[in-house]
Motif scaffolding. Structure first.
Motif, short mmCIF file in Angstrom:
data_model
loop_
_atom_site.label_atom_id
_atom_site.label_comp_id
_atom_site.label_asym_id
_atom_site.label_seq_id
_atom_site.Cartn_x
_atom_site.Cartn_y
_atom_site.Cartn_z
N VAL A 182 25.89 -56.76 -62.04
CA VAL A 182 24.80 -55.80 -61.85
C VAL A 182 23.51 -56.52 -61.48
N LYS A 183 22.73 -55.90 -60.60
CA LYS A 183 21.43 -56.44 -60.23
C LYS A 183 20.44 -55.28 -60.11
N GLY A 184 19.29 -55.40 -60.76
CA GLY A 184 18.30 -54.33 -60.69
C GLY A 184 17.11 -54.63 -61.57
N GLY B 153 26.54 -48.92 -69.58
CA GLY B 153 25.37 -49.75 -69.73
C GLY B 153 25.63 -50.89 -70.70
N MET B 154 24.64 -51.75 -70.82
CA MET B 154 24.68 -52.88 -71.73
C MET B 154 23.29 -53.08 -72.30
N THR B 155 23.23 -53.70 -73.46
CA THR B 155 21.93 -54.06 -74.01
C THR B 155 21.13 -54.85 -72.98
N GLU B 156 21.80 -55.75 -72.28
CA GLU B 156 21.14 -56.63 -71.32
C GLU B 156 20.61 -55.91 -70.08
N THR B 157 20.96 -54.62 -69.92
CA THR B 157 20.47 -53.86 -68.77
C THR B 157 19.62 -52.67 -69.20
N TRP C 34 21.82 -61.59 -60.55
CA TRP C 34 23.07 -60.88 -60.85
C TRP C 34 23.52 -61.17 -62.27
N LEU C 35 23.81 -60.11 -63.01
CA LEU C 35 24.27 -60.21 -64.39
C LEU C 35 25.76 -59.93 -64.47
N LYS C 36 26.51 -60.82 -65.10
CA LYS C 36 27.94 -60.60 -65.31
C LYS C 36 28.12 -59.69 -66.53
N THR C 37 28.86 -58.60 -66.36
CA THR C 37 29.01 -57.66 -67.47
C THR C 37 30.13 -58.03 -68.43
N GLY C 38 31.09 -58.83 -67.97
CA GLY C 38 32.24 -59.13 -68.81
C GLY C 38 33.28 -58.03 -68.78
N ASP C 39 33.04 -56.99 -67.97
CA ASP C 39 34.00 -55.90 -67.83
C ASP C 39 34.67 -55.97 -66.47
N ILE C 40 35.94 -55.64 -66.42
CA ILE C 40 36.70 -55.65 -65.18
C ILE C 40 36.66 -54.24 -64.60
N GLY C 41 36.20 -54.14 -63.36
CA GLY C 41 36.03 -52.83 -62.77
C GLY C 41 36.43 -52.77 -61.32
N VAL C 42 36.31 -51.58 -60.76
CA VAL C 42 36.59 -51.37 -59.34
C VAL C 42 35.55 -50.40 -58.80
N VAL D 286 22.50 -46.26 -61.10
CA VAL D 286 21.22 -45.57 -61.08
C VAL D 286 20.39 -46.15 -59.93
N PRO D 287 19.38 -45.41 -59.43
CA PRO D 287 18.60 -45.88 -58.27
C PRO D 287 18.05 -47.30 -58.46
N SER D 288 17.92 -48.01 -57.35
CA SER D 288 17.42 -49.39 -57.30
C SER D 288 18.35 -50.38 -58.00
#
Length: 562
Positions: free
Chosen positions: A409-411, A359-363, A434-442, A384-386
């Protein structure tokens, strides 16, 4: 399309969607839960328990005080600066019932950090623990704060115990430096003045800001993430949906060692557990492991919320390993990466697997969690749902499942934006939400996600974000510093530790001790560097920007990790 990918990825019993508009505001959730679970314990600390009914009465007293004895108006910001004590939920919910916006403030902040946050938020009121009131005395004349309410650790305990606890903290442990705050009101006096009076219940809209939660975001300038009532309600409903099958309403006992002023604990314990009527055991000082373990021994706790650093420390504690873990059925990890060895050791000691999330503060903050019935260690679980997630390349183009890219992330839990920082908001949040997390993921084919790297320069120390820009700005004010850089280096205890590189001005001299002393006076404890290295020069781009990535790569090579 990514929208359709997630629909069939949830285990049986977990819905793909929640109704984010089920409640108009947090006040309505609080009222419903406190009536429904009136006789159930809500929060316990230092041997005292508040039921949900008592929480509603006391928060109503505080709301009435704010409305009838101050000139604060709905929408005004109130800074709350307390550790995990019973007064925290009383003040936060009372402030919300009066229509105020809560500004969570770390009680370990230095005067410099407090001044920035109070001014940036435009705070008009402050509720703080007496232990840091001496800092408030220095800071408040430079801010717009007009109303100050001070509380002591034991203020909500029975009279004799209150006197004993407050006296020990003040006179024996000498943890309350002398202060002089003319016009400050004691919290117990404020509650007494509001007692018996009916507050005018605020009725904010779902899109109104409930909390300003400060973070560096993807840069080092502390900004207030505007978390609305809908954001926080959505996240509490999302947490309940993903974990509800393993939690019984009104009967769980959750250990709360992480600070409530941190968004992770705030949303889970104050919000999601309120929704389910469960019992939170507030640990005021988790660094006091013997004291914490002694408190744990008093409860047949069923849930534990922590992070890697704490799990490691507890598993190395002999008294902790002797506890009865038979009732424990849920352990949640967030705030920092969970190490495989830690997860295995916790399972070995407690018999309970850890559900890691992200998670992030922004979410608000939860984006994803491992469902307890289908844990994949090494992943951050499923959204998480939605909630939708995708990964994008450097040009912002969505990548296929299995490809590596920046996680977005979007929700309904995604923040409204940064307080009075539209430019910073536009950098991280696009027009589609859409929020950019700044983390690289898959994103894996089964819907589980993994974080593989960090795009931003942020350092993560025991779950707390530390931004190099801030540390470098502070150190640059020390006479003799020509250039400086801060990076994170691997650390077994805290995940990452801070290392600072310093270039000294010609003809001047500096010592490590001088650097540490300067930093200690200006930043809170978790932002303190563990190592300082002096150099003749630092790697830079052709326009002179310091290349932190090169410094990190050098350190990793030394450790044999690159």
């Amino acid at each position: 399309m990514i929208e359709n990918f997630w629909k069939d990825k949830y285990p049986a019993g977990i819905p793909a969607e929640i109704d984010a508009d089920r409640y108009p505001n947090i006040q309505s959730v609080l009222k419903e839960s406190c009536q429904r679970f009136a006789d159930k314990p809500a929060f316990s600390n230092l041997g005292k328990t508040l039921t949900y009914g008592e929480l509603y009465r006391l928060s109503g007293d505080f709301a009435a005080y704010l409305q009838q004895h101050t000139d604060l108006q709905p929408g005004d910001r109130i800074a709350v600066q307390m550790p995990n004590i019973l007064q925290y939920p009383v003040v936060v919910f009372g402030a919300m019932r009066a229509g105020l916006v809560v500004v969570n403030t770390n009680p370990l902040y230095t005067a410099r950090e407090m001044e920035h946050q109070f001014n940036d938020a435009g705070a008009k009121a402050l509720v703080c623990l007496a232990n840091m009131a001496h800092l408030a005395e220095d800071v408040l004349p430079k801010t717009g704060v007009r109303h100050v309410i001070v509380t002591e650790v034991g203020d909500l305990l029975p009279p004799l115990k209150r006197l004993l606890v407050n006296s020990v903290v003040k006179y024996v442990k000498k943890m309350v430096p002398a202060y002089h705050l003319p016009g400050a009101v004691r919290l117990n006096d404020a509650l007494a003045q509001g007692h018996g009076k009916t507050p005018r219940e605020a009725t904010p809209q779902a899109g109104d800001v409930a909390v300003l939660q400060y973070t560096g975001g993807t840069t080092g300038v502390a900004k207030g993430a505007m978390l609305t009532h809908r954001n926080l309600i959505a996240n509490m409903l999302q947490c309940k949906a993903l974990m509800g099958a393993n939690l019984n309403e009104g009967s769980e006992i959750l250990i709360t060692p992480l600070p409530l002023y941190h968004i992770y604990a705030f949303t889970f314990h104050c919000m999601a557990m309120m929704l389910t009527g469960n019992h939170n055991i507030l640990i005021t000082n988790p660094r006091d492991l013997p004291g914490m373990v002694k408190e744990l021994s008093r409860w047949r706790f069923t849930g534990f919320v922590g992070l890697n650093t704490l799990f490691v420390a507890l598993c190395h504690n002999e008294d902790f390993r002797r506890l009865d873990f038979a009732p424990l059925k849920l352990t949640l990890s967030g705030g920092m990466a969970l190490q495989l060895a830690t997860a295995e050791r916790w399972k070995e000691v407690t018999g309970c697997s850890i559900c890691e999330g992200f998670g992030m503060t922004e979410t608000s903050p939860v984006v994803s969690v491992n469902p307890f019935q289908a844990i994949q260690i090494g992943t951050i679980g499923i959204p998480v749902p939605s909630t939708l997630c995708k990964v994008v390349d450097d040009q912002g183009i969505e990548q296929p499942i299995g490809a590596i890219g920046e996680l977005c992330v979007k929700g309904p839990q995604v923040m409204k934006g940064y307080w009075q920082r539209q430019d910073a908001t536009d950098e991280i949040l696009d027009a589609e939400g859409w929020l950019k997390t700044g983390d690289i993921g898959v994103i894996q084919e089964d819907g589980y996600m993994r974080i593989v790297d960090r795009k931003k320069d942020m350092i993560l120390v025991s779950g707390f974000n530390v931004y190099p820009n801030e540390l470098e700005d502070v150190l640059a004010t020390l006479p003799g510093v020509l250039q400086c850089a801060a990076i994170g280096v691997p650390d077994e205890r805290s995940g990452e530790a801070i290392k600072m590189f310093v270039v000294v001005k010609p003809g001047m001299s500096l010592t490590k001790e001088q650097v540490i002393e300067h930093m200690r006076a200006n930043v809170t404890g978790y932002k303190m560097p563990k190592a300082v290295e002096f150099r003749d020069s630092l790697p830079t781009t052709n326009v002179g920007k310091i290349l932190r990535r090169e410094l990190r790569d050098e350190e990793l090579k030394k450790l044999g990790k690159k």
